[in-house]
Write an enzyme that holds these catalytic residues in place. Structure first.
Site, PDB file in Angstrom:
ATOM      1  N   GLU A  66      27.252  54.950  47.274  1.00 10.45           N
ATOM      2  CA  GLU A  66      25.892  54.571  46.889  1.00 10.45           C
ATOM      3  C   GLU A  66      25.135  54.078  48.122  1.00 10.45           C
ATOM      4  O   GLU A  66      24.803  52.901  48.266  1.00 10.45           O
ATOM      5  CB  GLU A  66      25.970  53.525  45.765  1.00 10.45           C
ATOM      6  CG  GLU A  66      26.614  54.123  44.515  1.00 10.45           C
ATOM      7  CD  GLU A  66      27.159  53.103  43.517  1.00 10.45           C
ATOM      8  OE1 GLU A  66      27.859  53.512  42.569  1.00 10.45           O
ATOM      9  OE2 GLU A  66      26.897  51.899  43.687  1.00 10.45           O
ATOM     10  N   GLU A  94      20.228  48.844  40.183  1.00  8.46           N
ATOM     11  CA  GLU A  94      20.634  50.252  40.261  1.00  8.46           C
ATOM     12  C   GLU A  94      19.445  51.095  40.702  1.00  8.46           C
ATOM     13  O   GLU A  94      18.370  51.020  40.116  1.00  8.46           O
ATOM     14  CB  GLU A  94      21.128  50.746  38.892  1.00  8.46           C
ATOM     15  CG  GLU A  94      22.368  50.041  38.373  1.00  8.46           C
ATOM     16  CD  GLU A  94      23.672  50.550  38.980  1.00  8.46           C
ATOM     17  OE1 GLU A  94      23.638  51.543  39.744  1.00  8.46           O
ATOM     18  OE2 GLU A  94      24.726  49.943  38.688  1.00  8.46           O
ATOM     19  N   HIS A 144      30.376  50.084  45.959  1.00  7.75           N
ATOM     20  CA  HIS A 144      30.671  51.504  45.779  1.00  7.75           C
ATOM     21  C   HIS A 144      30.085  52.257  46.979  1.00  7.75           C
ATOM     22  O   HIS A 144      28.870  52.414  47.083  1.00  7.75           O
ATOM     23  CB  HIS A 144      30.062  52.002  44.463  1.00  7.75           C
ATOM     24  CG  HIS A 144      30.634  51.302  43.271  1.00  7.75           C
ATOM     25  ND1 HIS A 144      29.913  51.008  42.134  1.00  7.75           N
ATOM     26  CD2 HIS A 144      31.895  50.821  43.058  1.00  7.75           C
ATOM     27  CE1 HIS A 144      30.702  50.385  41.269  1.00  7.75           C
ATOM     28  NE2 HIS A 144      31.906  50.259  41.797  1.00  7.75           N
ATOM     29  N   HIS A 159      23.339  48.619  43.919  1.00 11.35           N
ATOM     30  CA  HIS A 159      24.087  49.846  43.613  1.00 11.35           C
ATOM     31  C   HIS A 159      23.170  51.072  43.510  1.00 11.35           C
ATOM     32  O   HIS A 159      21.952  50.966  43.584  1.00 11.35           O
ATOM     33  CB  HIS A 159      24.788  49.688  42.258  1.00 11.35           C
ATOM     34  CG  HIS A 159      25.976  48.790  42.282  1.00 11.35           C
ATOM     35  ND1 HIS A 159      27.273  49.254  42.179  1.00 11.35           N
ATOM     36  CD2 HIS A 159      26.067  47.445  42.411  1.00 11.35           C
ATOM     37  CE1 HIS A 159      28.110  48.233  42.225  1.00 11.35           C
ATOM     38  NE2 HIS A 159      27.404  47.128  42.367  1.00 11.35           N
TER      39      HIS A 159
END
Ligand code: ZN
Length: 377
Positions: A167, A333, A164, A257
């Site tokens: 990010e 994350e 992504h 991420h």
């Protein structure tokens, strides 16, 4: 002087709606052929000493609008340090207030990691005598998918980031990981490189990065929903990386991420895969415990919901690689906001803190690598 707004540069994203005195109305542009948007990165000129009010009018329709609550935008005047600035979200509009000291100020959702910086990262790493650099193939826009091989050990460790593209913290993490792994005096790096071979893709989505996308590639495809069936037409990035993984095998993998909403660092695992093994799950838990002990920036209380047995989403890389290779896999994350357990009012979650977390992630791998070797024996 007249205020002016631009985003026609590497990773830029904004649309100017109107300028009225010191107030500028803006909109974030959707990913190409997609409805996703939330990443912004733009430059304001003619702004020295002016109390800017920047209003992002379409913030309420962004991919994760709940991510705006408690969020603060980043501003830089030297393009090196990115500071949090006053930001509020009300009535579906995100309002950023700042008074730059110079006539050129840069604003972004998070400290940008552009393709130019990516090329510097790859070039620097490739100079190390123990690094093998290759392109695994090209993207739809014709950019290379850069791959670095480091180490000589029997375990196959895959680290990959930025499926992504918005990010950007994921590639700041990669900078820290590469710094540590390539430090020839670091005992953790020396031991890891002897016991494992690292296969590293610092940026899975160069096209989305350069285009200023939040979540998708040049065709508007979310790469982390393609791992069950990647194709040259939609997702060559995943296709090429998965082909290389089939050649090397995968014992341990981390997919890096950023999360829009949760103000903390956390891991997501591969619960719910059809071939789930207790031993495999226990290794994920052992890694998570080790990382929690090693870094006060990591925690296990907040995170995603855990999939029920048989309910894993095999289109996502973490589940797909755990299922296909029997590997210990995880999604890391990091926050766009801050880590609320250890906040930094000036910078929030930042490039430096991403680099430090990456160093701790490698130390955590070192702490459990004997167990991974045992599991794969
Ligand atoms: Zn993501």
């Amino acid at each position: 002087m007249t205020l002016s707004v631009s985003s026609a540069f590497d990773g830029g994203n904004i649309r100017l709606v109107a300028v009225d005195g010191d107030r500028i109305d803006l909109e974030i542009v959707s990913d190409h052929q997609s409805d996703f948007y939330q990443w912004f990165h733009f430059r304001v000129t003619g702004c020295a000493g002016r109390a800017l009010e920047l209003r992002i009018l379409n913030a309420g329709g962004a991919a994760y609008a709940h991510g705006w609550d408690g969020y603060r935008a980043r501003m830089s005047e030297d393009r090196e340090s990115w500071r949090q600035v006053d930001t509020s979200y009300q009535g579906r509009v995100l309002t950023i207030r700042a008074t730059p000291t110079t006539n050129s100020a840069w604003f972004a959702y998070f400290a940008p990691f552009t393709m130019e910086r990516h090329h510097d990262l790859i070039a620097g790493a490739a100079l190390h005598p123990d690094v093998e650099h290759r392109s695994l193939g090209q993207t739809l826009d014709g950019q290379e998918i850069d791959y670095l091989k480091i180490g000589t050990g029997p375990l196959s460790v895959w680290l990959y980031a930025r499926q992504h593209p918005g990010e950007s913290m994921a590639e700041w993490w990669m900078e820290g990981a590469l710094e540590r792994l390539l430090d020839d005096a670091d005992p953790v790096a020396r031991s890891l490189r002897a016991r494992a071979t690292f296969h590293i893709v610092p940026n899975m989505n160069p096209d989305g990065t350069r285009r200023g996308h939040l979540r998708t590639n040049a065709a508007g495809v979310n790469l982390n929903r393609e791992w069950h069936a990647p194709s040259a037409e939609r997702s060559p990035e995943v296709l090429h990386v998965l082909e290389e993984m089939k050649r090397t095998g995968v014992d341990f993998a981390m997919d890096v991420h950023g999360d829009e909403a949760i103000p903390a660092n956390f891991l997501a695992g591969f619960e719910g895969i059809p071939s789930w093994k207790e031993e495999q799950g226990a290794l994920f838990a052992a890694y998570s415990d080790a990382l929690e002990r090693l870094s006060p920036d990591f925690q296990t209380k907040q995170g995603y919901e855990i999939a029920a047995p048989g309910q894993a989403n095999l289109s996502m890389s973490t589940a797909q690689l755990a299922e296909r290779f029997g590997a210990v896999t995880m999604t890391l994350e990091m926050p766009f906001k801050d880590n609320d357990d250890l906040p930094d009012p000036e910078e929030g979650w930042s490039p430096d803190r991403c680099r430090h977390l990456a160093r701790a992630c490698l130390a955590a791998l070192h702490a459990v690598i004997g167990q991974v070797e045992e599991y794969r024996r």
